[in-house]
Design a protein around this motif. Sequence first.
Motif, mmCIF file in Angstrom:
data_model
loop_
_atom_site.group_PDB
_atom_site.id
_atom_site.type_symbol
_atom_site.label_atom_id
_atom_site.label_comp_id
_atom_site.label_asym_id
_atom_site.label_seq_id
_atom_site.Cartn_x
_atom_site.Cartn_y
_atom_site.Cartn_z
ATOM 1 N N VAL A 119 35.234 42.993 34.207
ATOM 2 C CA VAL A 119 36.556 43.461 34.634
ATOM 3 C C VAL A 119 36.759 42.967 36.064
ATOM 4 C CG1 VAL A 119 38.115 45.432 34.875
ATOM 5 C CG2 VAL A 119 36.246 45.525 33.204
ATOM 6 N N PRO A 120 37.320 41.767 36.233
ATOM 7 C CA PRO A 120 37.490 41.209 37.581
ATOM 8 C C PRO A 120 38.564 41.958 38.357
ATOM 9 C CG PRO A 120 38.485 39.755 35.932
ATOM 10 C CD PRO A 120 37.775 40.835 35.178
ATOM 11 N N LEU A 121 38.137 42.663 39.397
ATOM 12 C CA LEU A 121 39.070 43.413 40.243
ATOM 13 C C LEU A 121 38.869 42.956 41.687
ATOM 14 C CD1 LEU A 121 38.785 46.877 38.450
ATOM 15 C CD2 LEU A 121 40.686 45.258 38.341
ATOM 16 N N PHE A 122 38.836 43.874 42.643
ATOM 17 C CA PHE A 122 38.728 43.466 44.042
ATOM 18 C C PHE A 122 38.192 44.626 44.851
ATOM 19 C CE2 PHE A 122 43.017 44.544 42.716
ATOM 20 C CZ PHE A 122 43.340 45.635 43.516
ATOM 21 N N ALA A 123 37.689 44.318 46.039
ATOM 22 C CA ALA A 123 37.171 45.353 46.924
ATOM 23 C C ALA A 123 38.323 46.213 47.443
ATOM 24 C CB ALA A 123 36.414 44.712 48.080
ATOM 25 N N PRO A 124 38.086 47.499 47.694
ATOM 26 C CA PRO A 124 39.180 48.413 48.070
ATOM 27 C C PRO A 124 39.899 48.063 49.350
ATOM 28 C CG PRO A 124 37.220 49.638 47.403
ATOM 29 C CD PRO A 124 36.812 48.197 47.506
ATOM 30 N N GLU A 125 39.278 47.245 50.227
ATOM 31 C CA GLU A 125 39.942 46.959 51.500
ATOM 32 C C GLU A 125 41.131 46.017 51.373
ATOM 33 O OE1 GLU A 125 36.002 44.505 51.671
ATOM 34 O OE2 GLU A 125 36.600 46.529 51.124
ATOM 35 N N LEU A 126 41.384 45.470 50.165
ATOM 36 C CA LEU A 126 42.566 44.627 49.994
ATOM 37 C C LEU A 126 43.805 45.456 50.309
ATOM 38 C CD1 LEU A 126 43.520 41.788 48.971
ATOM 39 C CD2 LEU A 126 43.944 42.885 46.779
ATOM 40 N N PRO A 127 44.572 45.099 51.336
ATOM 41 C CA PRO A 127 45.691 45.941 51.766
ATOM 42 C C PRO A 127 46.817 45.998 50.740
ATOM 43 C CG PRO A 127 45.691 43.859 52.967
ATOM 44 C CD PRO A 127 44.414 43.905 52.186
ATOM 45 N N GLY A 128 47.351 47.204 50.552
ATOM 46 C CA GLY A 128 48.551 47.369 49.746
ATOM 47 C C GLY A 128 48.338 47.451 48.247
ATOM 48 N N HIS A 129 47.074 47.410 47.769
ATOM 49 C CA HIS A 129 46.855 47.369 46.335
ATOM 50 C C HIS A 129 45.892 48.447 45.846
ATOM 51 C CE1 HIS A 129 49.223 43.765 45.829
ATOM 52 N NE2 HIS A 129 48.579 43.208 46.827
ATOM 53 N N ALA A 130 45.725 49.516 46.625
ATOM 54 C CA ALA A 130 44.821 50.599 46.235
ATOM 55 C C ALA A 130 45.272 51.251 44.937
ATOM 56 C CB ALA A 130 44.735 51.644 47.348
#
Length: 606
Positions: A119-130
């Motif tokens: 499940v390719p997602l991203f680290a939580p620090e990506l701004p604006g996409h929490a």
Amino acid sequence: MSLRPGRSVPIEAGLLQIEDCLAPDGSIDLPDDITFVSLINRNIAHVGDEVAYRYLDFSGPAMQVREITWSTLGVRMAAIAAQLQRVTAAGERVAVLAPQGLDYITGFFGAVKAGMVAVPLFAPELPGHAERLDVALRDSRPTTVLTTRSARESVVAFLDRVTGLDRSAIITIDDVPDSAATEFVPTSIGVDDVSHLQYTGGATRAPVGVEITHRAVGTNLVQMILSIDLLDRNTHGVSWLPLYHDMGLSMIGFPAVYGGHSTLLSPTAFLRRPLRWVEALSAGSATGRVVTAAPNFAYEWTAARGVPAPGSDVDLANVVLIIGSEPVSRAAMDAFTAAFSGFGLPATAFKPSYGIAEATLLVATTAPTAAPRALAVDRDELARGVAIPVPADDERAVTHVSCGQVARSQWCVIVDPDTAGEVPDGRVGEPWVQGDNVGRGYWNRVDETRRAFGAHLASTLATGSHATGADLSRTWLRTGDLGFYLDGELYVVGRIADVVVLGDRRYSPLDLESTAADASPMVRRGYVAAFAIPGNRLVIVAERATGLGRSDPAAAAEAVTAAVLQRHRATVSDVRIVPAGTIPRTTSGKLARRACRDAYLAGAFD
């Protein structure tokens, strides 16, 4: 399209040849053993010491080049897969919550090698996409999370707050030793097993996970290679697109198929200095053909902020530029071409394309030797569902860019969504897609899967049908888009859910937004959202252009209102001029009009 039973390609036979993936009639027919894992194993066996992926790391005071060979990738995949086998079972979901980089790639492929669903997602620090991350995690319910040392603390905090996932189920990719590879237990992976869940961008609704099988991703990668003419193995990829996005993920898929390599950088590195992307493209162009992909805004941003200094040795002569927003912006291509024509950019470099996550990615693209084609049609007639060509300088003209032709072994028909019947060329309808590249459905959403992936054509055209060659007994994918065919070209003009309905009239939001941008220099082009709210009221939210933060917005609002009334005969109930960065966008940079409308109704712009 039936497979020939038991057909496979021994790894000893060498690198994969495109002929291995074609039936005698030229249609795409993947061997039964083609998966991401088998493709990478083939590359390890034949080009193991060559670079597979290169990452340009701009996070420190000086750029660092980090590389991984196919052989090293194989060791890292096995080590991570072995670690996963200790804590979870084949078929379970494994979320990748890591920053852009080589660890992300090894984590993704490691989960696939273990027979699990990545499940390719991203680290939580990506701004604006929490919120998007929250939705995807609650929906996919991963049993294990892969992250990195640098992101682990933020991942743990986010998971504690959102899912309550046991910390023992969090694996730090760069802490897994290579020696763990010896503990990997080989796992059987079938071509129809799910490789990964690809979460949609969320432009018109909450993100949902598309189940992408190995057959779907393999078929679509072969379709891309054939459509864009990437048969030369000396073709490289360059991308800053996030690896959790379908277009970004395809850029690590290409090398797996043909044994080449891709050069990656982070979205942040690109946004801060778009010249980095240009310089990476130039470096690739010097050694062979180089392919990149990006949405509209990236080309506009680069034209504005990424032009090399006079006398630069940047050379873009061998560059292929895929532009894949819906719809593709002619203004974005024109701006980039004007900025870089002096650096060897060929007239055929741009490849306007149409793709959606539900089809893995690519549906249609412009022919390798063709230049982009733009068509001016009557705005009012288009609103009525008919594409009538007019001169480009006609006061009623609205321009759309062709997405070329549909990829091999894929079919796209334009359908009246109310009758499920194919409509003639020149009529606007919903594109329906069929092919082995289409995903299996939406994860854990039976009803939505049935509606989107289970469509049946009620009728086709007696002559000139775009369903010719398709299996009419199979189901079709409803795309939710709007488009038409004309003169053998596919045009995509927007999303059904975004259409602005005011009484008995229908408007394209893009058309309204373009008018608003033309009306005042205070409006930031490409950063305008038009939508309807209850009571047949039209609202336009526009970001301020750079350098005009102190100007009075009242005059701009009046100009927008007058321009929309004159050009579209539509009354604007409210115009909001907001600071730059206010309008929500998807992870690929598209306007999230639904989210903007929700924010407006919630009083966020008051």
